[in-house]
Scaffold this motif. Structure first.
Motif, PDB file in Angstrom:
ATOM      1  N   THR A   1       3.409   0.233   3.089  1.00  0.00           N
ATOM      2  CA  THR A   1       3.837  -1.021   3.857  1.00  0.00           C
ATOM      3  C   THR A   1       3.481  -2.172   2.676  1.00  0.00           C
ATOM      4  O   THR A   1       2.611  -1.904   2.059  1.00  0.00           O
ATOM      5  CB  THR A   1       2.719  -1.063   5.183  1.00  0.00           C
ATOM      6  OG1 THR A   1       3.113   0.125   5.850  1.00  0.00           O
ATOM      7  CG2 THR A   1       3.279  -2.368   5.657  1.00  0.00           C
TER       8      THR A   1
ATOM      9  N   HIS B   1      -7.951   4.546  14.491  1.00  0.00           N
ATOM     10  CA  HIS B   1      -8.792   3.703  13.696  1.00  0.00           C
ATOM     11  C   HIS B   1      -9.280   2.591  14.483  1.00  0.00           C
ATOM     12  O   HIS B   1      -8.757   2.256  15.692  1.00  0.00           O
ATOM     13  CB  HIS B   1      -7.456   2.993  12.552  1.00  0.00           C
ATOM     14  CG  HIS B   1      -6.893   1.805  13.197  1.00  0.00           C
ATOM     15  ND1 HIS B   1      -5.668   2.093  13.889  1.00  0.00           N
ATOM     16  CD2 HIS B   1      -6.955   0.628  13.217  1.00  0.00           C
ATOM     17  CE1 HIS B   1      -5.291   0.915  14.313  1.00  0.00           C
ATOM     18  NE2 HIS B   1      -6.097  -0.044  13.887  1.00  0.00           N
TER      19      HIS B   1
ATOM     20  N   ILE C   1       4.322  -5.323  15.472  1.00  0.00           N
ATOM     21  CA  ILE C   1       3.002  -5.437  14.840  1.00  0.00           C
ATOM     22  C   ILE C   1       2.253  -7.015  14.901  1.00  0.00           C
ATOM     23  O   ILE C   1       0.969  -7.021  14.931  1.00  0.00           O
ATOM     24  CB  ILE C   1       2.691  -4.822  13.670  1.00  0.00           C
ATOM     25  CG1 ILE C   1       3.652  -5.645  12.660  1.00  0.00           C
ATOM     26  CG2 ILE C   1       3.082  -3.486  13.618  1.00  0.00           C
ATOM     27  CD1 ILE C   1       3.551  -5.369  11.213  1.00  0.00           C
TER      28      ILE C   1
ATOM     29  N   GLY D   1      -5.951  -4.969  17.294  1.00  0.00           N
ATOM     30  CA  GLY D   1      -4.455  -5.198  17.487  1.00  0.00           C
ATOM     31  C   GLY D   1      -4.427  -6.859  17.593  1.00  0.00           C
ATOM     32  O   GLY D   1      -3.334  -7.146  17.710  1.00  0.00           O
ATOM     33  N   LEU D   2      -5.446  -7.584  17.018  1.00  0.00           N
ATOM     34  CA  LEU D   2      -5.198  -8.919  17.077  1.00  0.00           C
ATOM     35  C   LEU D   2      -5.139  -9.348  15.529  1.00  0.00           C
ATOM     36  O   LEU D   2      -4.578 -10.665  15.550  1.00  0.00           O
ATOM     37  CB  LEU D   2      -6.688  -9.644  17.667  1.00  0.00           C
ATOM     38  CG  LEU D   2      -6.448  -9.762  19.218  1.00  0.00           C
ATOM     39  CD1 LEU D   2      -7.819 -10.186  19.485  1.00  0.00           C
ATOM     40  CD2 LEU D   2      -5.481 -11.013  19.532  1.00  0.00           C
TER      41      LEU D   2
ATOM     42  N   GLN E   1      -0.878  -1.981  18.624  1.00  0.00           N
ATOM     43  CA  GLN E   1      -1.145  -0.962  17.632  1.00  0.00           C
ATOM     44  C   GLN E   1       0.067  -0.015  17.530  1.00  0.00           C
ATOM     45  O   GLN E   1       0.391   0.451  18.511  1.00  0.00           O
ATOM     46  CB  GLN E   1      -2.404  -0.429  17.641  1.00  0.00           C
ATOM     47  CG  GLN E   1      -3.655  -1.417  17.540  1.00  0.00           C
ATOM     48  CD  GLN E   1      -4.839  -0.701  17.790  1.00  0.00           C
ATOM     49  OE1 GLN E   1      -5.040   0.219  18.544  1.00  0.00           O
ATOM     50  NE2 GLN E   1      -6.046  -1.246  17.165  1.00  0.00           N
TER      51      GLN E   1
ATOM     52  N   GLY F   1       2.555   3.843   6.714  1.00  0.00           N
ATOM     53  CA  GLY F   1       3.882   3.175   6.862  1.00  0.00           C
ATOM     54  C   GLY F   1       3.837   2.917   8.517  1.00  0.00           C
ATOM     55  O   GLY F   1       3.135   3.322   9.246  1.00  0.00           O
ATOM     56  N   ILE F   2       4.859   2.114   8.713  1.00  0.00           N
ATOM     57  CA  ILE F   2       4.965   1.731  10.226  1.00  0.00           C
ATOM     58  C   ILE F   2       6.534   2.167  10.713  1.00  0.00           C
ATOM     59  O   ILE F   2       7.626   1.781   9.747  1.00  0.00           O
ATOM     60  CB  ILE F   2       5.012   0.178  10.163  1.00  0.00           C
ATOM     61  CG1 ILE F   2       3.481  -0.292   9.901  1.00  0.00           C
ATOM     62  CG2 ILE F   2       5.138  -0.382  11.977  1.00  0.00           C
ATOM     63  CD1 ILE F   2       3.390  -1.714   9.814  1.00  0.00           C
TER      64      ILE F   2
ATOM     65  N   ASP G   1       0.742  -1.194   0.008  1.00  0.00           N
ATOM     66  CA  ASP G   1      -0.004  -0.086   0.035  1.00  0.00           C
ATOM     67  C   ASP G   1       0.821   1.160   0.129  1.00  0.00           C
ATOM     68  O   ASP G   1       1.988   1.176   0.075  1.00  0.00           O
ATOM     69  CB  ASP G   1      -0.896   0.182   1.240  1.00  0.00           C
ATOM     70  CG  ASP G   1      -0.266   0.107   2.461  1.00  0.00           C
ATOM     71  OD1 ASP G   1       0.488   0.909   2.809  1.00  0.00           O
ATOM     72  OD2 ASP G   1      -0.412  -0.909   3.633  1.00  0.00           O
TER      73      ASP G   1
HETATM   74  P1  ADP Z   1      -5.594  -3.753  14.405  1.00  0.00           P
HETATM   75  O1  ADP Z   1      -6.802  -4.464  14.475  1.00  0.00           O
HETATM   76  O2  ADP Z   1      -5.342  -2.607  15.057  1.00  0.00           O
HETATM   77  O3  ADP Z   1      -5.594  -3.266  12.664  1.00  0.00           O
HETATM   78  P2  ADP Z   1      -3.510  -5.341  13.309  1.00  0.00           P
HETATM   79  O4  ADP Z   1      -2.769  -6.782  14.249  1.00  0.00           O
HETATM   80  O5  ADP Z   1      -4.152  -6.093  12.181  1.00  0.00           O
HETATM   81  O6  ADP Z   1      -4.546  -4.966  14.542  1.00  0.00           O
HETATM   82  O7  ADP Z   1      -2.314  -4.624  13.315  1.00  0.00           O
HETATM   83  C1  ADP Z   1      -1.464  -4.094  14.123  1.00  0.00           C
HETATM   84  C2  ADP Z   1      -0.923  -2.669  13.856  1.00  0.00           C
HETATM   85  O8  ADP Z   1      -0.162  -2.836  12.990  1.00  0.00           O
HETATM   86  C3  ADP Z   1      -1.995  -1.633  13.550  1.00  0.00           C
HETATM   87  O9  ADP Z   1      -2.647  -1.164  14.671  1.00  0.00           O
HETATM   88  C4  ADP Z   1      -1.258  -0.759  12.908  1.00  0.00           C
HETATM   89  O10 ADP Z   1      -0.420   0.228  13.809  1.00  0.00           O
HETATM   90  C5  ADP Z   1      -0.051  -1.640  12.343  1.00  0.00           C
HETATM   91  N1  ADP Z   1      -0.325  -1.921  10.818  1.00  0.00           N
HETATM   92  C6  ADP Z   1      -0.992  -3.147  10.315  1.00  0.00           C
HETATM   93  N2  ADP Z   1      -1.049  -2.660   8.816  1.00  0.00           N
HETATM   94  C7  ADP Z   1      -0.549  -1.683   8.774  1.00  0.00           C
HETATM   95  C8  ADP Z   1      -0.537  -1.113   7.225  1.00  0.00           C
HETATM   96  N3  ADP Z   1      -0.803  -1.664   6.076  1.00  0.00           N
HETATM   97  N4  ADP Z   1       0.016   0.245   7.297  1.00  0.00           N
HETATM   98  C9  ADP Z   1       0.467   0.641   8.373  1.00  0.00           C
HETATM   99  N5  ADP Z   1       0.068   0.313   9.749  1.00  0.00           N
HETATM  100  C10 ADP Z   1      -0.342  -1.244   9.752  1.00  0.00           C
END
Ligand code: ADP
Length: 953
Positions: free
Chosen positions: A668, A637, A623, A641-642, A629, A614-615, A610
């Motif tokens: 990312t 958002h 993550i 976080g699971l 998160q 970013g992270i 995407d």
């Molecule tokens: P959530 O339910 O918070 O999305 P996830 O386990 O799916 O929990 O993701 C954990 C965290 O990783 C997210 O809260 C976000 O901060 C980060 N994250 C995940 N995917 C992306 C992405 N494509 N771009 C930016 N940050 C991401």
């Protein structure tokens, strides 16, 4: 020391011998003198008598003769020229010659040749100088050839200035000479010995004058003189003069004085010299017949031995220090396990004194019975000469026990024979205690974790039900034309409920994964189709946003693969869902690439890139952790976080890996690679692409073998909906009967059933002649565990689906085996259809109670579920505790609640439980009744829940 003793004794012995010899000599000399004196008087008398004239002469000559014959010495006369003129008979006794053999011979003839000249000269001189008397000794030959030493006194007999003759009194002094000789030899030897002794020796007399000293003595004390020159020197000031040589001068002087005063033997005294040397000193007082006659000092340089000893002592001390610091308890035992030595630390450890341990059998004393085997095993290893180490308990003197780690090593003698072993013990009681506490803590933590998981799972499940109602109601409320504000509230309500729903679903998934309850299910599916559907779902979502969603599929990816399409779908939804959440504008790009391929497997790499926020690098690790998160501040958002934690697990469950790359504010990319089996099977288009169309499923016929009434209802509901004809068999035996009656296109077979289970039924169908020997049999298993899967294959089943299965899963398995081309179905809902089979709910009773007032019914049923049902959990505890009074009271209280919701069968059973508990409480029969209630209660509850849903809609 011994040396000195021997010397002393020898000197004493020889001194005695010499004294004896001297005494004899003196005695004999006296006798000789007396004889001489007599002789002289005789001579005088003789001369007198000669003067007095002839008559008396003869008489006196006779007496003279008698006298001579009576002495024990040889008496002889020789002429001035040396010839024997007279000899008394003693000569025969002493030398073996008779007087006749002697008389007339020259005196030198008897003398040993080397002495002859000297003797002739001696007596020549005597005669010439007219010495009146002389003494001389010399060796002569006896008649038998032996040599005898003669000591003789010779007198000249003169007459008017002329030598007339010589008279000799000779004595055999052979013995005396020999003794003197021996004495001389001994003395020489003694002084040689002392001179050459490797120790400094100084002998002083009682006046402290030096009698004897050797060179080494001088060397030791750096006396720059030859030893002989010291003889006779007075030593009374020597200590004072030499004290500076010692490291403690005053002590040295004081000790010397003490020794001299005490006159007692003192050996091996250690003296430290100022120059660092160490001397060892012996002091030996000399006594002769109880009389103090001086003393002997003996000094030896023992610096080397001292240093060696010191270094051994130091290293031993160091070793002991180490041992003590290391807290190691050592013992040595012989081959019979008898203790030969116990070191301090060991004694301290076990509470014994060493004396108490020596000779005891170590294992009898210290070893608790339950460790005997361990010990014996180790002992046999040790006997082979190998070192071992193991952990056991040992009993202390006070009966308490300690845990020790024992290390044993064999002890060998100088020939390499094993003579025993050395046991090294380290007290690990504290560690053991810690270990136990740790294990306990771990157990407690584990239990708590399990309880927590269980709680979470239960709660999630429990929350989901009312949540469904909230979401449903919200939908309904939207239709009631709410005003603007109400609409807003409803919107918030709905999105909150949706979020809650996804959270609960994630939690449930996580709980299932962690409990190992999720299993990869492999079947043919259309990968390209799945990807396209996913793209379409998200494209709809992103319709009004400036985000483009691209899908690129490697041209080589075609055909069907075997794999878990449901899991793959969930993974894609999670990752693409995140990409959509964290991207404001730009693109989301999905790529599927064939990475690797062999005969039956392909590895496909999926990439979701995407252009979102970013992270941060440092947070990339986080993550994948649960509930993490990592969004930049202020970026809100919805999420639990699971998602990624679950996604990662799902990827890994299928043998793949999930990685992430990200640049802050650039985007990312998540990448994962999964293996899929190649498949030739013709598959149905997956759920995401169900197409409307005609179906020939109506023409087929299914046998559903299922004992559980709820499941029967569920399956029959679905089959009815899809217009698929079917027959139900309630157990394996009935199934076999049906298999003989008519041919089916598929048999759906439950596993656990009364009378005959699914395995047995399948085996019977496959191995007996009947219409369905080749019919596909699909197992409906309650668990996805591998062993069960394998068993279904082994008994001849063709496939299986795991309960609870979704309508989609059921349909897809049916279609697979029916080889249906297409299917006309309504969109499938994952819920059970209304019951057509026998229900636990007594509808007439419900109608009796509530008529057509559905709201009332729902209310009652919900009250039952929330208020009464939890109390049922108390029964088992009361049975276990055999608390029959409480049990019958509880049964009495809950019985009518069952009746009120139409569970009349259970109501009756509860009545039985109540009366039994009150009148005839027998644990087994009460347990039996309770079990029959719980069996049905579960289904009853489900029916009630479905009834509520049904009535509500
Ligand atoms: P959530 O339910 O918070 O999305 P996830 O386990 O799916 O929990 O993701 C954990 C965290 O990783 C997210 O809260 C976000 O901060 C980060 N994250 C995940 N995917 C992306 C992405 N494509 N771009 C930016 N940050 C991401």
């Amino acid at each position: 020391m011994q040396e000195i003793e021997i010397l002393k004794r020898r000197v004493e012995r020889e001194r005695k011998a010499r004294m004896e010899a001297e005494a004899i000599l003196e005695d004999k000399a006296l006798q000789l003198y007396q004889v001489n004196e007599q002789l002289r008087q005789l001579n005088e008398n003789l001369e007198q008598q000669v003067k007095e004239g002839g008559a008396k002469l003869q008489k006196s000559e006779k007496r003279y003769q008698q006298l001579i014959e009576s002495v024990q010495d040889i008496i002889y006369k020789i002429s001035p020229s040396g010839y024997f003129t007279f000899v008394n008979p003693v000569v025969e006794q002493r030398l073996g010659y008779s007087a006749d053999e002697i008389i007339g011979r020259h005196f030198t003839e008897l003398v040993v040749p080397e002495y002859r000249e000297q003797l002739v000269n001696f007596y020549w001189e005597m005669v010439n100088s007219q010495k009146e008397s002389t003494y001389n000794d010399f060796p002569v030959y006896k008649k038998n050839g032996e040599i005898a030493w003669i000591g003789q006194t010779v007198r000249l007999i003169e007459s008017e200035g002329n030598v007339m003759e010589l008279v000799a009194v000779a004595r055999d002094i052979t013995e005396q000479v020999a003794t003197e000789d021996a004495l001389r030899t001994t003395q020489t030897r003694l002084s040689t010995l002392i001179t050459n002794l490797q120790k400094g020796v100084l002998v002083e007399d009682e006046n402290r004058r030096i009698i004897l000293v050797n060179q080494l003595f001088c060397d030791l004390f750096a006396i720059p003189l030859k030893a002989e020159l010291l003889i006779g020197i007075d030593c009374s000031q020597s200590a004072e003069q030499s004290k500076h040589l010692f490291s403690n001068p005053e002590e040295f002087v004081q000790r010397i004085n003490e020794l001299l005063a005490r006159q007692e033997i003192m050996i091996n005294e250690e003296l430290h010299m100022a120059d660092g040397r160490i001397l060892e000193r012996d002091y030996v007082p000399i006594f002769l017949e109880g009389q103090y006659r001086g003393h002997l000092w003996k000094y030896a340089d023992v610096t080397e031995q001292y240093l060696a000893r010191e270094s051994i002592r130091k290293s031993e001390e160091k070793y002991r220090g180490i041992m003590n610091n290391m807290e190691l308890g050592l013992i040595e035992v012989d081959l019979e396990d008898r203790i030969c030595k116990a070191y301090d630390r060991f004694c301290e450890m076990m509470g014994y004194a060493e004396e108490e341990l020596i000779g005891q059998i170590a294992s009898d004393l210290f070893l608790p019975e339950e460790f005997r085997n361990v010990f014996n095993e180790q002992q046999s290893i040790r006997i082979e000469g190998r070192a071992t180490s193991y952990e056991i308990q040992m009993v202390k003197k006070d009966g308490s026990r300690i845990w020790v780690i024992v290390s044993g090593a064999p002890i060998m003698d100088e020939y390499g024979e094993i003579v025993g072993s050395m046991g090294i013990h380290y007290d690990i009681s504290a560690r053991k205690l810690l270990e136990q506490e740790l294990a306990l803590a771990k157990e407690v933590a584990e239990e708590a974790r399990q309880a927590e998981k269980q709680f979470l799972a239960n709660m999630s499940h429990e929350i989901r039900t009312p949540l469904n109602a909230i979401i449903g109601m919200t939908h309904l409320l939207f239709d009631t034309r709410p005003n603007k504000q109400q609409y807003e509230y409803l919107d918030i309500l709905k999105s909150s409920a949706d979020f809650l729903h996804s959270l609960i679903s994630d939690l449930l998934d996580m709980a299932k994964i962690e409990a190992g309850r999720i299993e990869v299910q492999s079947h043919p599916f259309d990968l390209v189709g799945l990807l396209r559907t996913t793209q379409r779902v998200f494209q709809i979502k992103l319709e009004n946003r400036p985000i483009e969603l691209d899908l690129m599929i490697d041209g080589r990816i075609a055909g069907n693969y075997m794999g878990d399409d449901v899991m793959l779908n969930q993974i894609l939804l999670n990752i693409i869902g995140n990409a959509e959440k964290f991207t404001e504008e730009g693109t989301i790009e999905i790529t599927a690439k064939l990475k690797k391929e062999d005969n039956d497997t392909v590895w496909i790499e999926f990439k979701i890139a995407d252009t979102g926020i970013g992270i941060p690098k440092e947070k990339l690790e986080l993550i994948f952790q649960k509930f993490k998160q990592v969004n930049p501040q202020g970026h809100k958002h919805k999420g639990t976080g699971l998602g990624l934690a679950i996604t990662k697990q799902l990827v890994e469950l299928q043998g793949g890996t999930l990685t992430v790359k990200s640049e802050e504010n650039e985007g990312t990319t998540f990448t994962f690679t999964l293996p899929f089996q190649k498949s030739d099977a013709e598959i149905v288009k997956n759920d995401y692409e169900i197409e409307e169309g005609s179906s020939n499923l109506e023409k087929c016929n299914l046998l559903v073998v299922e004992d559980n009434i709820m499941n029967q209802r569920y399956i029959s509901g679905l089959l009815n909906k899809w217009n698929i004809p079917f027959t139900i068999a309630i157990d394996g035996r009935k199934a076999v009967e049906q298999a003989h009656k008519q041919q089916f296109d598929i048999i759906l077979m439950d596993i656990q059933m009364p009378n005959m289970d699914g395995y047995e039924a399948t085996l019977t169908i496959r191995n007996t002649t009947n219409l369905n020997q080749k019919t596909p049999i699909v197992a409906l298993t309650a668990s996805a565990m591998l062993d069960q899967k394998n068993k279904t294959k082994a008994v001849g089943m063709d496939d299986f689906i795991t309960k609870p299965f979704t309508p989609t899963q059921l349909l897809s398995v049916i279609k697979r085996f029916l080889k249906a081309e297409s299917l006309k179905t309504e969109p499938v809902q994952d819920e059970a259809p209304p019951a057509k089979v026998e229900s636990l709910l007594n509808y007439p009773r419900i109608k009796d109670l509530y008529g057509d007032d559905t709201e009332y019914i729902v209310d009652m049923m919900e009250t039952f579920l929330t208020d009464a049902l939890p109390d049922f959990a108390e029964f088992q505890g009361l049975i276990n505790a055999q608390d029959w009074v409480a049990l019958s009271k509880l049964a009495h209280r809950l019985k009518p609640t069952l009746g009120m919701v139409g569970l009349t069968d259970l109501e009756e059973k509860m009545g039985q439980l109540e009366t039994r508990a009150r009148n005839n409480p027998q644990p087994e029969s009460l347990q039996l009744i309770w079990s029959s209630i719980t069996d049905k209660l579960e289904n009853g509850t489900k029916e009630i829940q479905q009834e509520i849903e049904k009535l509500k809609s």
